[in-house]
Scaffold this motif. Structure first.
Motif, short mmCIF file in Angstrom:
data_model
loop_
_atom_site.label_atom_id
_atom_site.label_comp_id
_atom_site.label_asym_id
_atom_site.label_seq_id
_atom_site.Cartn_x
_atom_site.Cartn_y
_atom_site.Cartn_z
N THR A 104 53.15 52.37 71.93
CA THR A 104 52.14 53.37 71.56
C THR A 104 52.75 54.52 70.78
N LEU A 138 53.35 53.31 67.31
CA LEU A 138 52.07 53.25 66.59
C LEU A 138 51.62 54.64 66.17
N THR A 188 50.73 55.83 62.45
CA THR A 188 49.45 56.45 62.13
C THR A 188 49.65 57.82 61.51
N HIS A 246 52.01 46.64 60.44
CA HIS A 246 52.97 46.67 61.53
C HIS A 246 52.83 45.43 62.40
#
Length: 560
Positions: free
Chosen positions: A431, A434, A438, A450
């Protein structure tokens, strides 16, 4: 009427010696020579040579008293050749013997045979024999800068009253010259520290890479303090202080190490108190390890408005002199300026982060209020057309388009949800990565593709994961600032096998940009290499994903 006497030198005045008057021109020339420079060490050398010549002495030396007044900060000598100096070894520190006695009681001392004086002791084994001795304090008003020592007249005679008178006059002039040289040297020293503070502030507020800025702090601290290394410490997540930047002449594996809060010196720094170590080899507050190889150490807290931001460590080599009171004050001012710059840089990054969050909120609102509504309207129009279509193949085609629109709407809603997630929420490694991808989408103008392989969240340890995220952030930043890429692919493989056979994680970031130009900056790549080495990994480059291998692929791998 008597004839006028023939011309000649005037008879000596009553109470004045012809020998003393004969030395006056030489003394005046000596005084002119002594006051002709501002650099301290060359001034001391010139005083030694002048005093030896004036008193016809074989050897001369000046011991400069340190700021605390209990020893010598410098010792300059004249009359010993290099071979003798090497055999003698360490120069006197003025803490014992006749030199120490002159520091305690700064009054002229004249001895016919210094070996018979009970205060004379501590001569090294290979020290040349010396007999007659003359010592005179060098002072300006009531401040004693040091002492001038003369030994062994070339004639073999002891020093007389005329020698003492001449040397006392010279010592007075020498005190003025040394005072001026010290003021000049102190002004230059302060200017260097100010310039270093400006360089640090510029680096931290330039908006560049944080690691580069912290490295600048370490390098300036090392250069300005004359230390063997400069080390920057920042608070670690689990307590204690983490080494985040090291400036040293040789490569070190100290980067990333955490000093626990139980360490006494760390506790002092975290409490905002500076720590000064005279000898790391013997100080009981230091743990056994590489630090024992150093000598004096200056450890300063990076503190601003009661907030402890980290620490700054400047160790000197074994045998080097301790830090003076002036150096401690200048170092403390430098650390305060670095702490202020760190706070300002944090505030600047917070503003930039807030701008990114606001931009993400705007994008999420636009996606929800405009894009999804239009897609809904388009879907309804297609459904209406589907009902009116007579041909089965047209109805099937329109129905497929409607299904694709539904999938697209769900993906956009997922993207909106991701954009609205708070960055501070605790999350796993996947996370967090990510989130970095982002975040990079805003300046890039597109979201990098990704892919994750293997148990990224469970297999990768905290230290490796922290450096992995930093490596991803570095590569995406380089792609945005330098590569001008239109496509980026990120891959994180937690099933990788390292060249030595160990299991590990491999990060690959490929782009179709302009590549790395010849002679371009390599600071970002050096940061990646340094982070990889910290956790026992490696980093490298390869062809990109553009046409004919255009662009760059950066890979970074490390064991779990």
């Amino acid at each position: 009427m008597h004839p006028a006497p023939p011309p000649g030198p005037p008879p000596p005045r009553e109470g004045a010696s012809a020998e003393l008057l004969a030395r006056v021109p030489k003394l005046l020339e000596a005084m002119r020579s002594v006051g002709s420079g501002l650099e301290l060490h060359s001034t001391l050398n010139r005083i030694c040579e002048t005093a030896a010549d004036l008193a016809n002495a074989r050897y001369a030396a000046i011991g400069v008293v340190d700021e605390d007044g209990d020893g010598l900060a410098d010792f300059v000598h004249h009359g010993l050749d290099e071979a003798t100096v090497r055999r003698v070894g360490h120069l006197p520190d003025g803490r014992k013997g006749l030199l120490g006695a002159l520091i305690v009681d700064p009054e002229p001392v004249r001895l016919t045979d210094l070996t018979e004086d009970p205060r004379a002791c501590g001569f090294p084994e290979n020290h040349p024999p010396m007999r007659s001795f003359l010592g005179v304090p060098i002072r300006v008003q009531e401040e004693v800068f040091g002492n001038l020592y003369l030994t062994d007249k070339h004639t073999g005679e002891p020093f007389d009253d005329y020698d003492l008178a001449m040397v006392r006059v010279l010592a007075t002039e020498a005190g003025i010259a040394i005072g001026n040289a010290r003021l000049y040297e102190a002004a230059q020293q302060r200017e260097r520290w100010i310039d270093g503070s400006v360089a640090v502030t510029t680096a931290l507020l330039s908006g560049g890479d944080t690691d580069d800025a912290l490295q600048t702090v370490a390098e300036q601290a090392r250069r300005l303090s004359g230390a063997a290394a400069g080390i920057v410490l920042l608070p670690a997540d689990g307590g204690g202080l983490e080494i985040v930047a090291v400036a040293a002449p040789h490569r070190t594996n100290a980067l990333g190490k955490v000093i626990p809060p139980e360490n006494g010196i760390v506790a002092e720094l975290l409490a905002g108190r500076p720590v000064f170590v005279d000898d790391a080899a013997t100080d009981p507050r230091l743990d056994a390890g590489p630090v024992r190889a150093y000598g004096p150490i200056m450890l300063l807290p990076l503190c601003r408005d009661g907030r402890i931001l980290g620490g700054l460590v400047m160790p000197r080599a074994r045998g080097e002199r301790p830090f003076t009171r002036t150096e401690r004050v200048l170092g403390d001012q430098f650390a305060a300026q670095a702490a202020l710059a760190l706070m300002m840089a944090d505030a600047q990054r917070d503003r930039e982060r807030l701008a990114v969050y606001e931009d993400r909120d705007r994008i999420a609102r636009d996606l929800h209020d405009l894009v999804i509504q239009r897609l809904f309207a388009t879907g309804m129009m297609l459904e209406s057309a589907q009902r009116r279509a007579a041909a089965p193949e047209v109805r099937d085609g329109v129905g497929g388009a409607v299904d694709e629109l539904d999938v697209t709407i769900q993906e956009i809603r997922s993207a909106i949800f991701a954009l609205q997630q708070p960055a501070e929420a605790p999350a796993g490694l996947r996370t967090r990565m990510l989130r970095e991808i982002t975040m990079a989408a805003v300046p890039l103008g597109f979201t990098p593709a990704h892919r994750f392989v293997g148990p990224v969240d469970t297999a990768v340890g905290e230290l490796t994961g922290k450096n992995l995220i930093a490596a991803l952030r570095e590569t995406l930043s380089n792609a945005f600032r330098h590569a001008h890429a239109t496509r980026i692919e990120v891959a994180v493989d937690a099933t990788a096998t390292l060249p030595d056979g160990r299991p590990g994680v491999r990060l690959t970031v490929a782009d179709d940009g302009v590549g790395i130009p010849e002679g371009g900056r390599r600071s970002g790549l050096h940061n990646l290499e340094r982070r990889a080495e910290t956790v026992g990994g490696t980093s490298g480059l390869g062809p990109g994903i553009g046409v004919d291998g255009g662009g760059t692929t950066v890979w970074w791998e490390a064991p779990y």
